[in-house]
Design an enzyme around this catalytic site. Structure first.
Site, short mmCIF file in Angstrom:
data_model
loop_
_atom_site.label_atom_id
_atom_site.label_comp_id
_atom_site.label_asym_id
_atom_site.label_seq_id
_atom_site.Cartn_x
_atom_site.Cartn_y
_atom_site.Cartn_z
N ASP A 1 -38.02 59.16 -16.31
CA ASP A 1 -38.56 59.42 -14.98
C ASP A 1 -39.33 60.75 -14.96
OD1 ASP A 1 -38.33 58.51 -12.08
OD2 ASP A 1 -37.58 60.55 -11.88
N GLU B 1 -31.43 58.26 -34.79
CA GLU B 1 -30.10 58.19 -35.40
C GLU B 1 -29.56 56.77 -35.35
OE1 GLU B 1 -27.64 60.80 -33.07
OE2 GLU B 1 -28.73 62.59 -33.75
C1 GLC Z 1 -40.25 58.49 -10.12
C2 GLC Z 1 -39.54 57.26 -9.60
C3 GLC Z 1 -39.46 57.35 -8.11
C4 GLC Z 1 -38.69 58.60 -7.74
C5 GLC Z 1 -39.29 59.84 -8.38
C6 GLC Z 1 -38.37 61.00 -8.29
O1 GLC Z 1 -41.56 58.54 -9.73
O2 GLC Z 1 -40.19 56.11 -10.04
O3 GLC Z 1 -38.87 56.22 -7.54
O4 GLC Z 1 -38.69 58.74 -6.35
O5 GLC Z 1 -39.54 59.63 -9.73
O6 GLC Z 1 -37.27 60.82 -9.14
#
Ligand code: GLC
Length: 563
Positions: free
Chosen positions: A218, A267
């Site tokens: 993310d 790993e």
């Molecule tokens: C990314 C995710 C989104 C979230 C953001 C903050 O863009 O896809 O859903 O709100 O990160 O974590």
């Protein structure tokens, strides 16, 4: 001819002759809280997902990507993680998770989980400790705390905005401020702190040891930051090029983190995979996709494109070339949990979508806000185009990421009452952005019953009446349904899959794209409205809509058998 090498000799699966599984995988995104509810509390959960493994197997996907299922106060749909190495009790237990992984693996489906490293939840033990420990403490050093400005420090350290709206700083009881690039409940971690780095390595091993095959990272482009004083203003930050040295975004030094992660991934046998969610300049995507870094990166170009032959053509060429330059395969995405569903995007009047390059959700929001409830949406056109786009995408080299519900042809849900909205983007920008709840409404599994088969209780976001007509059980045996089309496409894709190459075939028409894969499999998409004549005699394996002999109607894709 656009040629992309299909080999990545550094990282093969155990069988040296096969390319790694992920290169051309179809990955199905599950947003767990809205997928299937096993205990009737209105929130989707892991046992619910387990009960749908036969459905996933029949669909024919290669992998599942689970959006966060970790303990969370749900300030941002689970992307505010309170504990990275556990399951939210409302969603199940670690044993339930293990059972889901085992059931998927038994069907040959791999498992990818979401890692959220830019920020934790404010309920995370570390943040609670930071609040209690006070200024100057080691606990605060795991986050980004600063004193305020103004005579009494009551002004935030800088004028930076959060991505979800409002200030990027929040004040705590003793007067210090912490940085949150997203919601207030999502304090940014300090990636200069070795303790933070070590903890994520632990998390990656924790899930890898449990059999997880890969990770979706993310906000992969924002972890490392240069917080050297004096901090720059918003205007100064905006004026700086994003060339790897920007203090906040897409810094070159983030790849030091990923190089360490790569050692962890390697790993394992087969090596664990990762895909970067990195909203960066296209030219910098290969840095994330390199084998020494995360290994693959999302290409979000189709999320932002109109249903337009010229745009699709350019996007394919650009991204195959980028993937080739990194040694990875590219990734195709039409929808995810952050954007308006593509059936809806494609059903909007053109005038609503002329701002090319603007984030897609904005287009949707303009529509959602401009005069009420769905008056301008042409549902049939949107679905026709969505089906055509899906078959176009599923014929391309590279991996395809599908979002739950697109195989049912679902549209965005516009009519969610304000009182039931959950997305922080709605709360932080009232009246401007309705947020992302409309693509996160619990799936309709059956045309009848409590929450349309989602569970035995309600649904945490209201399902509209028209969802019933798209329910999985309605589409199950219908040869013309969108679900049937996806099942056939995924089965055929397995049979036909070939080297990661594509050759364009001239159609003589600007609105019609045609490409050929090395084994002769061809995909023809008519983006226009007038029928397109095919060379007579080619066998049509699959079509996104009704076809006449040797004619591809408007807004339709056909797959042609190798000649
Ligand atoms: C990314 C995710 C989104 C979230 C953001 C903050 O863009 O896809 O859903 O709100 O990160 O974590």
């Amino acid at each position: 001819m656009t040629t992309v090498t299909g080999t990545d000799s550094a990282r093969h699966d155990s069988d040296e002759l096969l390319p790694p599984w992920w290169r051309q995988a179809t990955v199905y995104q599950i947003y767990p809280r809205s997928f299937a509810d096993g205990d009737g509390d209105g929130i989707g959960d892991i046992p619910g997902a387990l009960s749908r493994v036969p459905y996933l197997a029949e669909l024919g996907i290669d992998a599942v990507w689970l959006s966060p299922f970790y303990p969370s106060e749900l300030a941002d749909g689970g992307y505010d993680v309170a504990d990275y190495r556990d399951v939210d009790p409302r969603l199940g237990t670690l044993d339930d998770f293990d059972a889901l992984v085992a059931a998927l693996h038994e069907r040959g489906i791999r498992v990818v989980v979401d890692i959220v490293p830019n920020h934790t939840s404010d309920q995370h033990a570390w943040f609670q400790e930071a609040l209690a420990a006070g200024r100057g403490s080691a606990a605060r050093e795991r986050y980004i705390f600063r004193d305020g400005t103004g005579p009494d420090g009551s002004e935030p350290p800088t004028d930076w905005d959060s991505i979800f709206g409002g200030s990027a700083w929040e004040r705590v009881a003793d007067g210090q401020w912490y940085l949150h690039n997203f919601a207030v409940e999502q304090p940014d971690l300090n990636w200069s702190n070795p303790e933070v780095r070590a903890d994520f390595v632990r998390t990656l091993r924790f899930w890898s040891d449990r059999g997880v095959d890969g990770f979706r990272i993310d906000v992969a482009h924002m972890l490392t930051k240069d917080m050297t004083e004096p901090l720059l203003s918003k205007a100064e930050l905006e004026a700086l090029p994003k060339d790897g040295n920007h203090p906040m975004i897409d810094r070159d030094d983030v790849h030091e983190v990923y190089a360490e992660w790569r050692q962890v991934f390697d790993e394992y046998d087969p090596p664990r995979t990762a895909v970067a969610e990195a909203w960066v300049d296209r030219s910098r995507i290969p840095l994330y996709a390199r084998a020494e870094s995360l290994g693959q990166a999302f290409n979000f170009d189709l999320l932002q494109a109109d249903f337009d032959a010229r745009q699709f053509h350019t996007i394919v060429d650009d991204n195959l070339a980028l993937a080739a330059s990194s040694g990875s395969s590219t990734t195709w995405v039409l929808s995810n949990h952050d954007v308006v569903r593509h059936a809806t995007r494609y059903g909007l009047p053109d005038a609503e979508r002329t701002e090319t390059g603007a984030p897609t959700r904005k287009h949707g929001n303009e529509w959602l806000l401009s005069g009420g409830r769905e008056p301008q949406l042409d549902r049939e056109k949107g679905l026709r185009r969505a089906r055509a786009a899906a078959l176009f995408l599923l014929g391309l080299p590279g991996s395809a990421y599908l979002y739950q519900g697109e195989e049912l042809g679902l549209h965005e849900v516009a009519d969610i009452p304000d009182a039931q909205r959950q997305d922080p983007t709605f709360f932080r920008s009232p009246g401007e952005d309705v947020g992302r709840d409309g693509c996160r409404v619990p799936l309709p599994w059956t045309a009848d019953g409590a929450s349309l088969g989602f569970g035995t209780g309600g649904a945490h976001l209201p399902q509209p009446e028209w969802f019933a007509a798209s329910a999985a059980d309605v589409q199950d045996d219908d040869p013309d349904s969108t679900l049937t089309m996806y099942r056939r496409a995924l089965a055929l894709r397995h049979e036909l899959q070939t080297d990661e190459q594509l050759e364009w075939v001239d159609t003589g028409e600007a609105d019609v794209l045609r490409f050929r894969r090395p084994n002769g499999w061809e995909v023809v998409t008519n983006f226009g409205t007038q029928p397109h004549a095919l060379t007579p005699g080619r066998e049509v394996l699959l079509a996104s809509g009704p076809v006449d002999t040797d004619l591809v109607p408007g807004e339709t894709t056909v797959w042609l058998a190798p000649a």
